[in-house]
Design a protein around this motif. Structure first.
Motif: not given
Length: 136
Positions: A89-90, A21, A81, A86, A77, A93
């Motif tokens: 969402g990341e 990450n 999400q 896809e 979070f 967050s």
């Protein structure tokens, strides 16, 4: 056998988790960090104030305060999400992740401050005063 396994697991999660990450850390700005700290402290404060208003015990006030602070970021979070597709969402967050990362360190600071205070009292007076023995 449990303690070494737990230590290895935590080490693995921190190293591999940070590496996987790493993009989140690159997307964080100083305003996200300040906002994360603000949301965390606000969660602690609101949890404690409302628990006090409802006349909960000292232990329950502490528990509600901590849970409120941690649940703020977790709920945000999860909602981000599941609400966005896809890649969005990341990206969305990043702010809740910054807040979640900054929620725990103030607790550690308070914990170590209390421990150092107790050690100081023991060295200076030979014993912790009676009313302070229940402090963690």
């Amino acid at each position: 056998i449990i303690a070494p396994f737990t230590a290895a697991t935590v080490l693995f999660i921190f190293t591999v988790g940070v590496y996987i990450n790493l993009y989140i850390f690159k997307l964080m700005t100083w305003t996200m960090v300040v906002a994360g700290l603000t949301v965390a402290f606000t969660g602690y404060a609101f949890g404690a104030v409302f628990a006090w208003i409802f006349r909960l015990s000292k232990e329950q006030i502490i528990a509600v305060s901590i849970e409120t602070a941690f649940q703020n970021g977790t709920i945000a979070f999860v909602l981000l999400q599941i609400s966005f597709p896809e890649p969005l969402g990341e990206l969305a967050s990043v702010a809740p992740v910054a807040q979640l990362m900054l929620t725990g360190p103030p607790l550690w600071l308070v914990f170590f401050a209390i421990k150092f205070y107790k050690c100081y009292r023991v060295k200076k007076y030979g014993e912790v005063p009676l009313g302070e023995k229940d402090m963690t």
